[in-house]
Design an enzyme around this catalytic site. Structure first.
Site, PDB file in Angstrom:
ATOM      1  N   ASP A  35       8.961  -3.092  -1.696  1.00  0.00           N
ATOM      2  CA  ASP A  35       7.602  -4.159  -0.894  1.00  0.00           C
ATOM      3  C   ASP A  35       7.863  -3.075   0.690  1.00  0.00           C
ATOM      4  O   ASP A  35       6.272  -3.404   0.801  1.00  0.00           O
ATOM      5  CB  ASP A  35       9.335  -4.750  -0.108  1.00  0.00           C
ATOM      6  CG  ASP A  35       8.197  -6.069   0.648  1.00  0.00           C
ATOM      7  OD1 ASP A  35       7.398  -6.752   0.685  1.00  0.00           O
ATOM      8  OD2 ASP A  35       8.857  -6.692   1.891  1.00  0.00           O
ATOM      9  N   ASP A  38       4.359  -1.110  -1.722  1.00  0.00           N
ATOM     10  CA  ASP A  38       3.129  -1.654  -1.319  1.00  0.00           C
ATOM     11  C   ASP A  38       2.087  -1.994  -0.414  1.00  0.00           C
ATOM     12  O   ASP A  38       1.259  -1.381  -0.561  1.00  0.00           O
ATOM     13  CB  ASP A  38       3.053  -2.746  -2.364  1.00  0.00           C
ATOM     14  CG  ASP A  38       4.327  -3.995  -1.224  1.00  0.00           C
ATOM     15  OD1 ASP A  38       4.582  -3.397  -0.036  1.00  0.00           O
ATOM     16  OD2 ASP A  38       4.084  -5.134  -1.752  1.00  0.00           O
ATOM     17  N   GLY A  39       2.614  -1.612   0.706  1.00  0.00           N
ATOM     18  CA  GLY A  39       1.882  -1.173   1.875  1.00  0.00           C
ATOM     19  C   GLY A  39       1.606  -0.318   2.089  1.00  0.00           C
ATOM     20  O   GLY A  39       0.520   0.171   2.182  1.00  0.00           O
ATOM     21  N   ARG A  61      -2.726   1.237   2.346  1.00  0.00           N
ATOM     22  CA  ARG A  61      -3.290   2.126   3.200  1.00  0.00           C
ATOM     23  C   ARG A  61      -3.649   3.299   2.693  1.00  0.00           C
ATOM     24  O   ARG A  61      -5.243   4.004   2.832  1.00  0.00           O
ATOM     25  CB  ARG A  61      -2.806   1.847   4.213  1.00  0.00           C
ATOM     26  CG  ARG A  61      -1.742   0.697   4.641  1.00  0.00           C
ATOM     27  CD  ARG A  61      -1.443   1.138   6.266  1.00  0.00           C
ATOM     28  NE  ARG A  61       0.403   1.228   5.692  1.00  0.00           N
ATOM     29  CZ  ARG A  61       1.189   0.231   5.973  1.00  0.00           C
ATOM     30  NH1 ARG A  61       0.688  -1.116   5.670  1.00  0.00           N
ATOM     31  NH2 ARG A  61       2.648   0.686   5.200  1.00  0.00           N
ATOM     32  N   ASP A  90       1.921 -10.800  -1.122  1.00  0.00           N
ATOM     33  CA  ASP A  90       3.282 -10.126  -1.050  1.00  0.00           C
ATOM     34  C   ASP A  90       3.815 -11.339  -0.296  1.00  0.00           C
ATOM     35  O   ASP A  90       5.433 -10.947  -0.400  1.00  0.00           O
ATOM     36  CB  ASP A  90       2.934  -8.422  -0.080  1.00  0.00           C
ATOM     37  CG  ASP A  90       4.063  -7.348   0.841  1.00  0.00           C
ATOM     38  OD1 ASP A  90       4.553  -7.336  -0.104  1.00  0.00           O
ATOM     39  OD2 ASP A  90       4.038  -8.320   2.120  1.00  0.00           O
ATOM     40  N   ASP A 104       7.623 -12.342  -1.880  1.00  0.00           N
ATOM     41  CA  ASP A 104       9.086 -11.649  -0.486  1.00  0.00           C
ATOM     42  C   ASP A 104       9.985 -13.084  -0.112  1.00  0.00           C
ATOM     43  O   ASP A 104      11.242 -13.569  -0.609  1.00  0.00           O
ATOM     44  CB  ASP A 104       8.934 -11.393   0.786  1.00  0.00           C
ATOM     45  CG  ASP A 104       7.800 -10.266   1.185  1.00  0.00           C
ATOM     46  OD1 ASP A 104       8.225  -9.427   0.032  1.00  0.00           O
ATOM     47  OD2 ASP A 104       7.175  -9.758   2.279  1.00  0.00           O
TER      48      ASP A 104
END
Length: 226
Positions: A54, A57-58, A62, A75, A79
């Site tokens: 989790d 992926d962020g 970016r 996302d 969750d």
């Protein structure tokens, strides 16, 4: 060059690296649920990896300039269903707390749904960057690593409970059992409860925004009619 990333057709969005990570999370979570009552080791491993991804992926979004609305929704949906699925499993393992697990699922879904809807309604760009009159909610979403700690601690609580139910299957010694119990009491449970408080504040904040939008809309409509 990530600064000049070219998207030639809509379906290219589905193949963004962070979205591929999201699909991987879904598969891992589903596998974890499938083995939940038969192979605790597999479930604990797959579910833990799914939630560790989790954060990945962020970072990928970016770094590679591959942020997208689809990725944001993917996302959040991942969750929600992952946590809900694990809570359903825990409600089976701890039937005496079944009703509490149901309430947590309801709170999680309703607070995030209202938050997403109020964000779209008021024209704010992202539910995590939406402004609120509640300082705690702003802290939760904007203070560095606050959201990460709350999510990590909350998911650790669920995994700690799962491990506690299968202490023999995991071969835990008395020392490890005490460590797991200590993690529950002094770390993961307080953070889990804190996250539920944030969900309650988020639900209140979002519903107030929707009501405020309706009030202004009705007021403007009445003014035009006059």
């Amino acid at each position: 060059d990530r600064s000049t990333w070219v998207v030639r057709k809509p379906s290219d969005i589905f193949l963004f690296v962070p979205n591929l990570i999201g699909y991987t999370r879904i598969v891992l979570a589903l596998l974890a649920f499938y083995f939940a009552l038969s192979n605790p080791w597999v479930t604990a491993f797959f579910y833990s990896i799914s939630y560790l991804l989790d954060a990945a992926d962020g970072i990928a979004a970016r770094k590679l300039n591959q942020t997208s609305n689809f990725g944001g929704v993917l996302d959040m949906v991942t969750d929600r269903f992952s946590t809900a699925g694990f809570l359903i499993i825990l409600s089976h393992l701890y039937p005496q707390y079944n009703y509490l697990f149901i309430l947590v699922v309801i709170l999680d879904f309703t607070s995030h749904w209202f938050q997403m809807y109020s964000t779209l309604l008021t024209g704010e760009k992202h539910h995590k960057r939406a402004k609120s009159k509640y300082a705690l909610l702003n802290f939760y979403y904007t203070f560095p690593y606050a959201l990460f700690v709350f999510v990590l601690g909350s998911e650790m609580f669920l995994i700690n409970l799962y491990i506690k139910r299968y202490e023999k299957e995991f071969g835990l010694t008395e020392s490890l059992i005490r460590i797991n119990n200590s993690l529950i009491c002094f770390f993961s449970l307080p953070i889990f409860l804190g996250k539920q408080l944030m969900s309650i504040i988020q639900l209140i904040s979002a519903t107030e925004k929707v009501a405020e939008f309706d009030y202004v809309d009705k007021k403007n409509g009445a003014s035009k009619a006059n």
